[in-house]
Write a protein that holds these residues in place. Structure first.
Motif, PDB file in Angstrom:
ATOM      1  N   SER A  77       0.817  -1.207   0.000  1.00  0.00           N
ATOM      2  CA  SER A  77       0.000   0.000   0.000  1.00  0.00           C
ATOM      3  C   SER A  77       0.851   1.258   0.000  1.00  0.00           C
ATOM      4  CB  SER A  77      -1.057   0.000   1.106  1.00  0.00           C
ATOM      5  OG  SER A  77      -0.535  -0.457   2.285  1.00  0.00           O
ATOM      6  N   ASP A  78       2.028   1.209   0.618  1.00  0.00           N
ATOM      7  CA  ASP A  78       2.926   2.374   0.554  1.00  0.00           C
ATOM      8  C   ASP A  78       3.385   2.637  -0.880  1.00  0.00           C
ATOM      9  OD1 ASP A  78       2.714   2.807   3.230  1.00  0.00           O
ATOM     10  OD2 ASP A  78       4.682   2.027   3.758  1.00  0.00           O
ATOM     11  N   ALA A  79       3.410   1.555  -1.701  1.00  0.00           N
ATOM     12  CA  ALA A  79       3.806   1.711  -3.113  1.00  0.00           C
ATOM     13  C   ALA A  79       2.607   2.107  -3.987  1.00  0.00           C
ATOM     14  CB  ALA A  79       4.423   0.417  -3.617  1.00  0.00           C
ATOM     15  N   GLY A  80       1.462   2.390  -3.348  1.00  0.00           N
ATOM     16  CA  GLY A  80       0.279   2.835  -4.101  1.00  0.00           C
ATOM     17  C   GLY A  80      -0.531   1.695  -4.683  1.00  0.00           C
ATOM     18  N   LEU A  81      -0.261   0.459  -4.225  1.00  0.00           N
ATOM     19  CA  LEU A  81      -0.986  -0.699  -4.763  1.00  0.00           C
ATOM     20  C   LEU A  81      -2.125  -1.072  -3.816  1.00  0.00           C
ATOM     21  CD1 LEU A  81       2.259  -2.614  -5.717  1.00  0.00           C
ATOM     22  CD2 LEU A  81       0.637  -1.561  -7.322  1.00  0.00           C
ATOM     23  N   LYS A  82      -3.188  -1.642  -4.386  1.00  0.00           N
ATOM     24  CA  LYS A  82      -4.322  -2.072  -3.572  1.00  0.00           C
ATOM     25  C   LYS A  82      -4.107  -3.527  -3.140  1.00  0.00           C
ATOM     26  CE  LYS A  82      -7.925   0.959  -5.314  1.00  0.00           C
ATOM     27  NZ  LYS A  82      -7.173   1.787  -6.267  1.00  0.00           N
ATOM     28  N   VAL A  83      -4.651  -3.867  -1.975  1.00  0.00           N
ATOM     29  CA  VAL A  83      -4.431  -5.205  -1.428  1.00  0.00           C
ATOM     30  C   VAL A  83      -5.758  -5.833  -1.008  1.00  0.00           C
ATOM     31  CG1 VAL A  83      -3.185  -6.579   0.282  1.00  0.00           C
ATOM     32  CG2 VAL A  83      -2.179  -4.456  -0.551  1.00  0.00           C
ATOM     33  N   PHE A  84      -5.886  -7.087  -1.348  1.00  0.00           N
ATOM     34  CA  PHE A  84      -7.057  -7.913  -1.042  1.00  0.00           C
ATOM     35  C   PHE A  84      -6.518  -9.051  -0.161  1.00  0.00           C
ATOM     36  CE2 PHE A  84     -10.098 -10.838  -3.813  1.00  0.00           C
ATOM     37  CZ  PHE A  84     -10.597 -11.453  -2.672  1.00  0.00           C
ATOM     38  N   ILE A  85      -7.037  -9.138   1.065  1.00  0.00           N
ATOM     39  CA  ILE A  85      -6.648 -10.250   1.951  1.00  0.00           C
ATOM     40  C   ILE A  85      -7.716 -11.325   1.836  1.00  0.00           C
ATOM     41  CG2 ILE A  85      -6.367 -10.985   4.358  1.00  0.00           C
ATOM     42  CD1 ILE A  85      -4.043  -9.421   3.560  1.00  0.00           C
ATOM     43  N   LEU A  91      -5.384  -3.382   9.106  1.00  0.00           N
ATOM     44  CA  LEU A  91      -4.235  -3.470   8.205  1.00  0.00           C
ATOM     45  C   LEU A  91      -4.333  -2.479   7.045  1.00  0.00           C
ATOM     46  CD1 LEU A  91      -3.760  -7.348   7.829  1.00  0.00           C
ATOM     47  CD2 LEU A  91      -2.372  -5.764   9.176  1.00  0.00           C
ATOM     48  N   GLY A  92      -5.535  -1.946   6.803  1.00  0.00           N
ATOM     49  CA  GLY A  92      -5.680  -0.973   5.715  1.00  0.00           C
ATOM     50  C   GLY A  92      -5.776  -1.607   4.339  1.00  0.00           C
ATOM     51  N   VAL A  93      -6.482  -2.734   4.225  1.00  0.00           N
ATOM     52  CA  VAL A  93      -6.645  -3.381   2.927  1.00  0.00           C
ATOM     53  C   VAL A  93      -7.941  -2.916   2.259  1.00  0.00           C
ATOM     54  CG1 VAL A  93      -5.303  -5.386   3.614  1.00  0.00           C
ATOM     55  CG2 VAL A  93      -7.786  -5.426   3.916  1.00  0.00           C
ATOM     56  N   THR A  94      -8.082  -3.217   0.986  1.00  0.00           N
ATOM     57  CA  THR A  94      -9.274  -2.798   0.230  1.00  0.00           C
ATOM     58  C   THR A  94     -10.385  -3.842   0.332  1.00  0.00           C
ATOM     59  OG1 THR A  94      -7.898  -1.539  -1.287  1.00  0.00           O
ATOM     60  CG2 THR A  94     -10.083  -2.123  -2.078  1.00  0.00           C
ATOM     61  N   PHE A  95     -10.030  -5.128   0.172  1.00  0.00           N
ATOM     62  CA  PHE A  95     -11.022  -6.215   0.235  1.00  0.00           C
ATOM     63  C   PHE A  95     -10.578  -7.269   1.240  1.00  0.00           C
ATOM     64  CE2 PHE A  95     -11.973  -5.942  -4.668  1.00  0.00           C
ATOM     65  CZ  PHE A  95     -12.780  -4.840  -4.463  1.00  0.00           C
ATOM     66  N   LEU A  96     -11.547  -7.945   1.855  1.00  0.00           N
ATOM     67  CA  LEU A  96     -11.255  -9.202   2.546  1.00  0.00           C
ATOM     68  C   LEU A  96     -12.437 -10.142   2.376  1.00  0.00           C
ATOM     69  CD1 LEU A  96     -12.748  -9.448   5.541  1.00  0.00           C
ATOM     70  CD2 LEU A  96     -10.996  -7.824   6.170  1.00  0.00           C
ATOM     71  N   THR A  97     -12.162 -11.441   2.501  1.00  0.00           N
ATOM     72  CA  THR A  97     -13.194 -12.443   2.209  1.00  0.00           C
ATOM     73  C   THR A  97     -13.666 -13.203   3.452  1.00  0.00           C
ATOM     74  OG1 THR A  97     -11.344 -13.891   1.622  1.00  0.00           O
ATOM     75  CG2 THR A  97     -12.677 -13.023  -0.191  1.00  0.00           C
ATOM     76  N   VAL A  98     -14.965 -13.561   3.399  1.00  0.00           N
ATOM     77  CA  VAL A  98     -15.559 -14.509   4.348  1.00  0.00           C
ATOM     78  C   VAL A  98     -16.389 -15.483   3.516  1.00  0.00           C
ATOM     79  CG1 VAL A  98     -15.691 -12.771   6.171  1.00  0.00           C
ATOM     80  CG2 VAL A  98     -17.699 -13.187   4.733  1.00  0.00           C
ATOM     81  N   HIS A  99     -16.680 -16.646   4.067  1.00  0.00           N
ATOM     82  CA  HIS A  99     -17.605 -17.546   3.382  1.00  0.00           C
ATOM     83  C   HIS A  99     -19.032 -17.018   3.562  1.00  0.00           C
ATOM     84  CE1 HIS A  99     -15.239 -20.756   1.685  1.00  0.00           C
ATOM     85  NE2 HIS A  99     -14.468 -20.735   2.743  1.00  0.00           N
ATOM     86  N   THR A 109     -13.951  -3.360   2.136  1.00  0.00           N
ATOM     87  CA  THR A 109     -15.130  -3.995   1.554  1.00  0.00           C
ATOM     88  C   THR A 109     -15.051  -5.497   1.828  1.00  0.00           C
ATOM     89  OG1 THR A 109     -15.305  -2.334  -0.172  1.00  0.00           O
ATOM     90  CG2 THR A 109     -16.345  -4.455  -0.623  1.00  0.00           C
ATOM     91  N   ILE A 110     -16.122  -6.025   2.420  1.00  0.00           N
ATOM     92  CA  ILE A 110     -16.163  -7.465   2.691  1.00  0.00           C
ATOM     93  C   ILE A 110     -16.749  -8.150   1.457  1.00  0.00           C
ATOM     94  CG2 ILE A 110     -17.008  -9.281   4.234  1.00  0.00           C
ATOM     95  CD1 ILE A 110     -15.708  -7.305   5.973  1.00  0.00           C
ATOM     96  N   LEU A 111     -16.055  -9.183   0.996  1.00  0.00           N
ATOM     97  CA  LEU A 111     -16.549 -10.001  -0.113  1.00  0.00           C
ATOM     98  C   LEU A 111     -16.984 -11.352   0.441  1.00  0.00           C
ATOM     99  CD1 LEU A 111     -13.687  -9.414  -2.738  1.00  0.00           C
ATOM    100  CD2 LEU A 111     -15.806  -8.097  -2.451  1.00  0.00           C
ATOM    101  N   ALA A 112     -18.155 -11.814   0.021  1.00  0.00           N
ATOM    102  CA  ALA A 112     -18.663 -13.111   0.468  1.00  0.00           C
ATOM    103  C   ALA A 112     -18.461 -14.141  -0.639  1.00  0.00           C
ATOM    104  CB  ALA A 112     -20.140 -12.998   0.812  1.00  0.00           C
ATOM    105  N   VAL A 113     -17.763 -15.221  -0.301  1.00  0.00           N
ATOM    106  CA  VAL A 113     -17.482 -16.285  -1.274  1.00  0.00           C
ATOM    107  C   VAL A 113     -18.689 -17.226  -1.299  1.00  0.00           C
ATOM    108  CG1 VAL A 113     -15.906 -18.152  -1.902  1.00  0.00           C
ATOM    109  CG2 VAL A 113     -15.020 -16.093  -0.764  1.00  0.00           C
TER     110      VAL A 113
END
Ligand SMILES: O=C(O)c1cc(=O)[nH]c(=O)n1[C@@H]1O[C@H](COP(=O)(O)O)[C@@H](O)[C@H]1O
Length: 232
Positions: A57-65, A86-94, A113-117
């Protein structure tokens, strides 16, 4: 609710499914400005990869955990709260209703943003039957998408093959994120519900997730550029 993909490159999420932070950093360097959004999943996260979040993220990139959380509500809520810091853009849950409601509580007002799998793209109907789901995969995906919207989830992970029915279930403002993407002729591997980058875009998805077709390519930068070109 959802981050707007202003840069077309943000629509491509590269899955950094690599064994070490050193190898992941080397790959990010090789890809250079051909990608702006990276996913950290089990393999890298469990090999020290969470330390990479800040550097990306310091390099200007987006991160999805992508840890696909699923546990009792209290544990999911606390886990999402910790990951949100952590300052991420997306994370996943079932996409189980109790899990999704807990994740939304843990996210708070300004978390990722929470993404649901919904149903993993490595599942076909026989796999769903074997797991005890007595309904067509497409119906199960649509049910879980509706439940995700009811729970206040920001986006859905599904196959691009289900994008049209998912869009009608969740409306225009939530995101559709689709793994199981393979350029024509690429090895499918363990993925079963696959689509090409162009077909996924035509189905109206917001982001595609691509791992091996880029990470295992002798020229990952060229592979990412070719996929971006196909996405249009
Ligand atoms: O949540 C995910 O990202 C995910 C969900 C799903 O249903 N299918 C799926 O493949 N993924 C992830 O997407 C990536 C796909 O990788 P490749 O098959 O190598 O392109 C992997 O990191 C998977 O963990």
């Amino acid at each position: 609710m959802s981050p707007i993909a202003v840069d077309p490159r943000d629509r491509l999420i590269v899955a950094l499914d690599l064994p070490s932070v050193t190898e992941a950093e080397a790959l990010v360097d090789r890809i250079g400005d051909a990608a702006t959004f990276y996913k950290i999943g089990y393999r890298l996260a469990y090999s020290g990869g969470l330390s990479l979040v800040r550097r990306l993220s310091d390099a200007g990139l987006k991160v999805f955990i992508d840890l696909k959380l699923h546990d009792i509500g209290n544990t999911v809520e606390d886990g999402v709260r910790a990951l949100s810091d952590l300052g991420v853009t997306f994370l996943t849950v079932h996409a189980y209703p109790q899990t999704m409601r807990a994740a939304v509580r843990g996210r708070g007002e300004d978390g990722p943003t929470i993404l649901a799998v919904t149903v993993l793209t490595s599942y076909d109907q026989a796999d769903a039957d074997e797991a005890g789901y007595a309904m067509p995969v497409a119906d199960l995906v649509a049910l879980r998408a509706r439940q995700a919207a009811d729970a206040g989830i920001g986006g859905i992970v599904c196959s691009a093959a289900e994008a049209i029915s998912v869009r009608s279930a969740i409306g225009p403002s939530r995101l559709i994120v689709t793994p199981g993407i393979r350029p024509a002729g690429d090895a499918v591997g363990d993925q079963k519900r696959v689509m090409t980058p162009a077909a996924a875009m035509a189905a109206g998805i917001d982001h595609i997730v691509v791992g091996r077709p880029i990470t295992q390519n002798a020229d990952p930068r060229a592979a990412a550029q070719a996929i971006l070109a196909e996405m249009g």
